[in-house]
Scaffold this active site. Structure first.
Site, PDB file in Angstrom:
ATOM      1  N   ASP A 130       0.863  -1.169   0.000  1.00 18.47           N
ATOM      2  CA  ASP A 130       0.000   0.000   0.000  1.00 18.47           C
ATOM      3  C   ASP A 130       0.907   1.230   0.000  1.00 18.47           C
ATOM      4  O   ASP A 130       1.692   1.418   0.923  1.00 18.47           O
ATOM      5  CB  ASP A 130      -0.880  -0.051   1.257  1.00 18.47           C
ATOM      6  CG  ASP A 130      -1.688   1.215   1.441  1.00 18.47           C
ATOM      7  OD1 ASP A 130      -2.128   1.765   0.426  1.00 18.47           O
ATOM      8  OD2 ASP A 130      -1.868   1.666   2.584  1.00 18.47           O
ATOM      9  N   THR A 176      -3.139   5.236  -3.677  1.00 21.26           N
ATOM     10  CA  THR A 176      -2.032   6.011  -3.096  1.00 21.26           C
ATOM     11  C   THR A 176      -0.764   5.874  -3.933  1.00 21.26           C
ATOM     12  O   THR A 176      -0.012   6.830  -4.085  1.00 21.26           O
ATOM     13  CB  THR A 176      -1.754   5.534  -1.663  1.00 21.26           C
ATOM     14  OG1 THR A 176      -1.697   4.111  -1.668  1.00 21.26           O
ATOM     15  CG2 THR A 176      -2.844   5.967  -0.739  1.00 21.26           C
ATOM     16  N   THR A 177      -0.542   4.658  -4.489  1.00 23.95           N
ATOM     17  CA  THR A 177       0.654   4.473  -5.326  1.00 23.95           C
ATOM     18  C   THR A 177       0.496   5.276  -6.617  1.00 23.95           C
ATOM     19  O   THR A 177       1.431   5.940  -7.064  1.00 23.95           O
ATOM     20  CB  THR A 177       0.845   2.984  -5.660  1.00 23.95           C
ATOM     21  OG1 THR A 177       0.754   2.237  -4.452  1.00 23.95           O
ATOM     22  CG2 THR A 177       2.190   2.736  -6.276  1.00 23.95           C
ATOM     23  N   ASP A 208      -8.732  -0.394   2.753  1.00 22.71           N
ATOM     24  CA  ASP A 208      -8.801   0.244   1.431  1.00 22.71           C
ATOM     25  C   ASP A 208     -10.117  -0.103   0.739  1.00 22.71           C
ATOM     26  O   ASP A 208     -10.784   0.763   0.183  1.00 22.71           O
ATOM     27  CB  ASP A 208      -7.633  -0.216   0.544  1.00 22.71           C
ATOM     28  CG  ASP A 208      -6.343   0.515   0.893  1.00 22.71           C
ATOM     29  OD1 ASP A 208      -6.343   1.192   1.929  1.00 22.71           O
ATOM     30  OD2 ASP A 208      -5.357   0.406   0.152  1.00 22.71           O
TER      31      ASP A 208
END
Length: 547
Positions: free
Chosen positions: A61, A94-95, A391
């Protein structure tokens, strides 16, 4: 005659400015992106991070990885912040947001080096982001809220897409159903706090299950606990913040006694106080007594004799969830235990889960709440599962609140890239080059998905460009067959808010880093003491001398 040099800043202050400073900031952001680049997508790799105390965390994550990296470069910290804000706001992506921001800067680096003014670039980027966001809103597919069955299927698809890139991708069908059940069981505001996740080591992943109610681990208990009943139907629940133990009321009090009778009277008074409290609880009609503070052995025995169940030292968040679920309120004294401050649930029991016992409160009337019990082998594995579920839960919440979805797997990025490239050809001047650079940067997402899966990225991107030019709007990378596919039909769906948020955050971060052209490092802050405190090593408070 030589002009006198003006010394403005303290000696040792490090200043760097101008184009080299900008380029160095851009390079720092590239390094951050390299750290999380390989974690993108279903074939992404995981990172193992070990902190100073030797605690290992395995995660893919983006936000978790960047949080655990101790980033000191001031410009690169911006990327860490946008990953965090994406995590807080949307929960997933998020990445992608970190990669996008770094790629925007990478595409702009040649223009900065050639001396193009940063403000021109920023203006072009703002225009491009605005166009991209309105395009997403235009082509996103709305969700039909009316049809419950269809809505549920859609939410499961969104949860499955979010879980695709996690460690538990193999069990995504099992978990996506569980996540949707959990979110659907909440009330309209969808408060995250009401979904509890408890990790129990041992067992297989498939042994994880969801309880519609509150569950918490059995607390420390005294003798007499085993004699208490372990299940009730429709019990009343007393939530207390009271210590039910024998204990001198004032710890350091000094009492002078003349004879044994007086001492006995003091001891008796203490017992009377305790029994008085216990009797009041018993008379209130409560069958389950939960307290944040310890419940001693005398009290445990007393409750066991009267068929009450008690648990002391219950964690605060569990108490709060119980209060929100079963009604009632947490009492700090036992004098006013009336019906309206007692909670109520349909079913209470204590169950063995793995090596631990758990207390389950089911059928709570007040709030809709649920607890997910996670099983699994290694501790790191269950922790990563918890992060993945978080998530997915966030994504499902977002999909319910913002009712439109887009296709994932690089499809939306390719469509935006084509749209912006076409738009850039209609405008003159430098803006054309810059919006073209923005469009090219968007291709990093499908390219990275291909790289991580070991495909030939150039080949697949060429196919995608051709397909999008012919009007195949939802075509993206097909990870399973090393080809391209219509990801809308393949059910790789994401809430459109995820992409909108990622684009705006990434371009804001890129603009922010571009608008900085000078860094001034204060020499004091790099020394041992707190900056400006003047009390580093060896500098005492300056004690007054004795004359």
């Amino acid at each position: 005659m030589m002009p006198t040099p003006v010394i403005l800043l303290k000696e040792g202050t490090d200043t760097s400015q101008g184009v080299p400073q900008l380029v160095s900031n851009i390079n720092a952001c590239q390094v951050i992106a390299e750290a999380v680049r390989t974690t993108l997508g279903p074939r992404g790799m995981d990172k193992l991070m070990v902190d100073g105390r030797g605690k290992a965390t395995i995660s893919n994550d983006g936000a978790t990885i960047l949080k655990l990296l101790d980033v000191v470069h001031p410009a690169a910290k911006t990327l860490v912040d946008i990953a965090r804000s994406q995590d807080a706001e949307v929960g997933d992506g998020t990445t992608s947001v970190t990669l996008l921001a770094a790629e925007f800067l990478k595409q702009l680096k040649p223009y900065v080096e050639e001396g193009l003014h940063p403000q021109t670039i920023i203006r072009a980027f703002r225009t491009a982001t605005h166009l991209a966001v309105s395009k997403i809103k235009e082509i996103a597919v709305p969700v039909k809220k009316g049809d419950k069955q269809e809505m549920r299927q859609l939410l499961e698809k969104c949860a499955a897409t979010a879980l695709n890139s996690k460690l538990i991708a193999g069990q995504k069908d099992f978990f996506s159903k569980m996540v949707v059940d959990a979110v659907m069981s909440l009330d309209i505001l969808l408060p995250l706090k009401l979904i509890g996740i408890k990790k129990v080591p041992g067992g297989a992943l498939e042994d994880s299950h969801m309880i519609s109610g509150v569950a918490f681990k059995k607390t420390f208990s005294y003798a007499g606990f085993e004699m208490q009943p372990k299940r009730y139907e429709n019990p009343r629940i007393a939530l207390l913040n009271v210590e039910l133990e024998l204990k001198a009321e004032k710890d350091n009090a000094e009492i002078r006694v003349k004879n044994v009778e007086e001492y006995q009277a003091i001891v008796d008074a203490e017992w009377t106080i305790l029994y008085d409290k216990l009797e009041k609880i018993h008379l209130s009609g409560a069958k389950v007594v939960l307290s944040k503070l310890p419940i001693g052995d005398v009290a445990t025995q007393y409750f066991a004799d009267r068929d009450l169940f008690c648990a002391g030292r219950v964690q605060e968040e569990d108490m709060k969830r119980t209060m929100m679920a079963c009604g009632g309120s947490i009492q700090t004294s036992v004098t006013a235990l009336t019906d309206n401050v007692l909670g109520l649930c349909e079913h209470f029991e204590e169950v063995q889960v793995g090596g631990d016992r758990y207390n389950f409160l089911k059928g709570c009337p007040k709030a809709k709440t649920c607890t997910i019990i996670l099983r699994g082998g290694a501790e790191q594995f269950t922790e990563e599962t918890e992060r993945s579920l978080h998530d997915a839960i966030m994504i499902v919440r977002r999909a319910i609140k913002n009712d439109s979805v887009v296709a994932g797997g690089g499809a939306i990025e390719m469509e935006l890239s084509k749209y912006l490239r076409d738009y850039s050809r209609t405008i003159p001047g430098k803006q054309q080059l810059l919006i073209g650079a923005y469009a090219k940067a968007l291709e990093i997402i499908p390219r990275q998905l291909c790289d991580n899966a070991g495909f030939d990225a150039t080949n697949i991107l060429n196919k995608l460009r051709a397909k999008h030019a012919q009007g195949g709007m939802w075509y993206g990378v097909d990870i399973n067959n090393e080809d391209i596919a219509d990801n809308y039909i393949a059910c790789v769906w994401e809430p459109s808010i995820v992409r909108i948020n990622a684009l705006t955050a990434a371009s804001e971060a890129a603009c922010l880093i571009l608008s900085v052209d000078e860094t001034i490092k204060n020499p004091r802050s790099s020394m041992d003491g707190p900056p400006g405190g003047g009390r580093g090593r060896g500098r005492g408070m300056g004690r007054p001398h004795a004359h």
